[in-house]
Write a protein that holds these residues in place. Structure first.
Motif, PDB file in Angstrom:
ATOM      1  N   MET A 185       7.524  -1.346 -11.846  1.00 15.59           N
ATOM      2  CA  MET A 185       6.411  -1.138 -10.918  1.00 15.59           C
ATOM      3  C   MET A 185       5.598   0.090 -11.351  1.00 15.59           C
ATOM      4  N   LEU A 186       4.288  -0.067 -11.465  1.00 17.73           N
ATOM      5  CA  LEU A 186       3.440   1.016 -11.963  1.00 17.73           C
ATOM      6  C   LEU A 186       3.379   2.186 -10.976  1.00 17.73           C
ATOM      7  N   VAL A 187       3.482   1.878  -9.672  1.00 16.48           N
ATOM      8  CA  VAL A 187       3.407   2.908  -8.633  1.00 16.48           C
ATOM      9  C   VAL A 187       4.651   2.816  -7.754  1.00 16.48           C
ATOM     10  N   ASN A 188       5.284   3.958  -7.497  1.00 15.76           N
ATOM     11  CA  ASN A 188       6.429   3.998  -6.596  1.00 15.76           C
ATOM     12  C   ASN A 188       5.920   4.006  -5.156  1.00 15.76           C
ATOM     13  N   VAL A 189       6.309   3.013  -4.366  1.00 19.87           N
ATOM     14  CA  VAL A 189       5.789   2.858  -3.011  1.00 19.87           C
ATOM     15  C   VAL A 189       6.927   3.007  -2.000  1.00 19.87           C
ATOM     16  N   PRO A 190       6.875   4.009  -1.114  1.00 18.48           N
ATOM     17  CA  PRO A 190       7.902   4.151  -0.075  1.00 18.48           C
ATOM     18  C   PRO A 190       7.887   2.965   0.888  1.00 18.48           C
ATOM     19  N   GLN A 191       9.022   2.706   1.525  1.00 16.39           N
ATOM     20  CA  GLN A 191       9.126   1.563   2.429  1.00 16.39           C
ATOM     21  C   GLN A 191       8.200   1.661   3.629  1.00 16.39           C
ATOM     22  N   ASP A 192       7.850   2.886   4.036  1.00 12.90           N
ATOM     23  CA  ASP A 192       6.993   3.033   5.209  1.00 12.90           C
ATOM     24  C   ASP A 192       5.516   3.169   4.854  1.00 12.90           C
ATOM     25  N   SER A 193       5.173   2.940   3.592  1.00  9.19           N
ATOM     26  CA  SER A 193       3.765   2.986   3.198  1.00  9.19           C
ATOM     27  C   SER A 193       3.028   1.756   3.698  1.00  9.19           C
ATOM     28  N   ASP A 194       1.828   1.941   4.191  1.00  4.74           N
ATOM     29  CA  ASP A 194       1.001   0.809   4.602  1.00  4.74           C
ATOM     30  C   ASP A 194       0.619  -0.068   3.417  1.00  4.74           C
ATOM     31  N   PHE A 195       0.617   0.529   2.216  1.00  3.35           N
ATOM     32  CA  PHE A 195       0.010  -0.134   1.073  1.00  3.35           C
ATOM     33  C   PHE A 195       1.052  -0.540   0.030  1.00  3.35           C
ATOM     34  N   SER A 196       1.893  -1.488   0.427  1.00  2.00           N
ATOM     35  CA  SER A 196       2.923  -2.015  -0.461  1.00  2.00           C
ATOM     36  C   SER A 196       2.310  -3.018  -1.436  1.00  2.00           C
ATOM     37  N   ILE A 197       3.117  -3.473  -2.381  1.00  2.00           N
ATOM     38  CA  ILE A 197       2.679  -4.491  -3.337  1.00  2.00           C
ATOM     39  C   ILE A 197       2.366  -5.801  -2.616  1.00  2.00           C
ATOM     40  N   HIS A 198       2.898  -5.974  -1.415  1.00  2.00           N
ATOM     41  CA  HIS A 198       2.649  -7.177  -0.627  1.00  2.00           C
ATOM     42  C   HIS A 198       1.291  -7.132   0.073  1.00  2.00           C
ATOM     43  N   ASN A 199       0.623  -5.989   0.010  1.00  2.00           N
ATOM     44  CA  ASN A 199      -0.630  -5.815   0.733  1.00  2.00           C
ATOM     45  C   ASN A 199      -1.842  -5.944  -0.206  1.00  2.00           C
ATOM     46  N   LEU A 200      -2.125  -4.895  -0.973  1.00  2.00           N
ATOM     47  CA  LEU A 200      -3.243  -4.855  -1.922  1.00  2.00           C
ATOM     48  C   LEU A 200      -4.594  -5.080  -1.239  1.00  2.00           C
ATOM     49  N   PRO A 201      -4.936  -4.197  -0.287  1.00  2.00           N
ATOM     50  CA  PRO A 201      -6.219  -4.315   0.408  1.00  2.00           C
ATOM     51  C   PRO A 201      -7.371  -3.778  -0.429  1.00  2.00           C
ATOM     52  N   TYR A 202      -8.565  -4.279  -0.152  1.00  2.00           N
ATOM     53  CA  TYR A 202      -9.765  -3.895  -0.901  1.00  2.00           C
ATOM     54  C   TYR A 202     -10.593  -2.872  -0.124  1.00  2.00           C
ATOM     55  N   GLY A 203     -11.233  -1.978  -0.862  1.00  2.00           N
ATOM     56  CA  GLY A 203     -12.146  -1.016  -0.257  1.00  2.00           C
ATOM     57  C   GLY A 203     -13.170  -0.535  -1.263  1.00  2.00           C
TER      58      GLY A 203
END
Length: 428
Positions: free
Chosen positions: A1-19
């Motif tokens: 995984m390129l970025v380490n994502v904590p379990q409580d992060s809003d922006f997990s690999i399952h999300n990937l929102p656009y802005g």
């Protein structure tokens, strides 16, 4: 995984929102995707050729992701949205991804820390419609002003009620909101006076952006096709001047009590990310007309299990106090039903058009989505922490909306939708 994502992060690999973002090194507004505490620069990924093999999109990817709004990408076919998400997911997860291997620093050069970015309005909003889709909220307001026996108007359970708002005053999270002025009645039955709003309120809402091809004027969008025309969702605070609204709303509804400011969160969460959190709508009685009928969940219709919170903070407080916990699943009319009804008369929608759900209140006192309800129109105090109470918002109060779906060891979240009330500037 390129970025380490904590379990409580809003922006997990399952999300990937656009802005839409910019940063101090590159001040150009461009498309980004949130992952953990980083932003993926989609314009750099496009220049690196990650999306070049997507049929019908590869040739426009560089230009599309270099724009200062998401409208062009929102206007693509859903097949393109799915393909881009697939390519991006592989890039972030797979060390052997062809583009990641070709980049000098293993892909890290396309990442920008969220702490270094400025977020902007995600779309150029041509039109904005706000619905009134929470039965709990509509009932509460009806009881206050019309009594328990006449709380809901007869048409409320027949169709998603809505009004056309003001697109020009939709702003991104973090933008201050000036207390509005207008006409209001000080004493019941008395004449109106001009002055600043004394019943400033927030409204806990979600909203969706229209996507896909524009439906032609005179053509409706069917329930079967509705999902393909919803690009994604944001949090929304439809600020309300309750005293101004109360005087003006008869006979044509919301106007100056609403159009002075509407705040949206900067990250647009796609329906693909929300798919695992589908759940059934509350029972609709009477059954919706055929054009509004959704066959999901045995005919009950579908919505999303999204936890929603409201935090309030005074100027002197150091942290937010949660004053409401609600959920999108309480909403009576779904976002698909809202879109379908919006177009049933042939109204044409365009990519980037914004539709709000209306205030999302739940069944309990701690799940009410506005100060109007929490204070029951100013008759009870709301504890906001720091030894302070409110019945409506005061100058320099800050309101923070947040929301997320909880998965097994991960979240799909929206980030924050924040605004602060600043003092009015009377016109005379």
């Amino acid at each position: 995984m390129l970025v380490n994502v904590p379990q409580d992060s809003d922006f997990s690999i399952h999300n990937l929102p656009y802005g839409i973002f910019s940063d101090s090194v590159n001040t150009s507004k461009r498309v980004g995707v949130a992952i953990g505490d980083q932003v993926v620069d989609m314009s750099l990924l496009a220049k690196s050729g990650l999306f070049s093999e997507i049929q019908g999109f590869g040739g426009q990817a560089v230009e599309c992701f270099g724009k200062d709004c998401l409208n062009e990408f929102m206007g693509c076919d859903r097949r393109v949205w799915v393909a881009v998400r697939k390519e991006l997911t592989d890039f972030l997860q797979n060390e052997n991804n062809r583009v990641r291997k070709a980049l000098k620093n293993g892909g890290s050069e396309v990442l920008v820390p969220q702490s270094n970015v400025t977020m902007h309005l995600p779309a150029k909003i041509g039109d904005y419609t706000d619905f009134y889709a929470s039965k709990e909220h509509a009932t509460n307001v009806g009881v206050m002003f019309r009594g328990k026996e006449n709380a809901l108007n007869p048409n409320w359970t027949m169709l998603p009620v809505g009004y056309h708002g003001r697109a020009s005053s939709v702003v991104v999270s973090g933008t201050p909101i000036k207390r509005p002025c207008g006409q209001r009645v000080v004493s019941k039955g008395g004449p109106p006076v001009y002055g600043q709003c004394m019943k400033q309120d927030f409204e806990l809402e979600a909203a969706f952006f229209y996507g896909g091809k524009e439906n032609k004027l005179g053509e409706a969008i069917s329930m079967e096709n509705a999902r393909d025309h919803i690009f994604g969702m944001v949090l929304m605070n439809d600020w309300s001047a309750r005293d101004i609204q109360a005087y003006e709303y008869v006979p044509l509804g919301p106007f100056l009590g609403k159009n002075f400011g509407t705040t949206v969160s900067p990250w647009v969460v796609t329906l693909d990310a929300l798919e695992p959190f589908l759940t059934q709508l509350p029972e609709q009685d009477p059954k919706p007309m055929q054009y509004l009928a959704d066959g999901a969940f045995g005919g009950r219709g579908e919505t999303y299990d999204i936890n929603l919170m409201v935090g309030l903070k005074s100027k002197s407080a150091s942290s937010y106090t949660t004053v409401s916990r609600s959920n999108l699943k309480y909403m009576y009319w779904s976002i698909k039903q809202q879109l379908v009804h919006h177009t049933i008369n042939g109204c044409n929608m365009r990519p980037g058009d914004l539709c709000g759900t209306g205030t999302i209140s739940g069944p309990n006192d701690n799940s009410l989505g506005s100060m109007l309800e929490l204070s029951w129109n100013g008759t009870r105090n709301v504890d906001i922490g720091n030894g302070e109470t409110r019945i409506f918002l005061e100058d320099y109060d800050s309101v923070r909306l947040s929301g997320y779906c909880q998965g097994d060891g991960y979240r799909v979240g929206f980030g924050e939708c924040v605004g602060q009330i600043i003092p009015a500037t009377p016109m005379f």
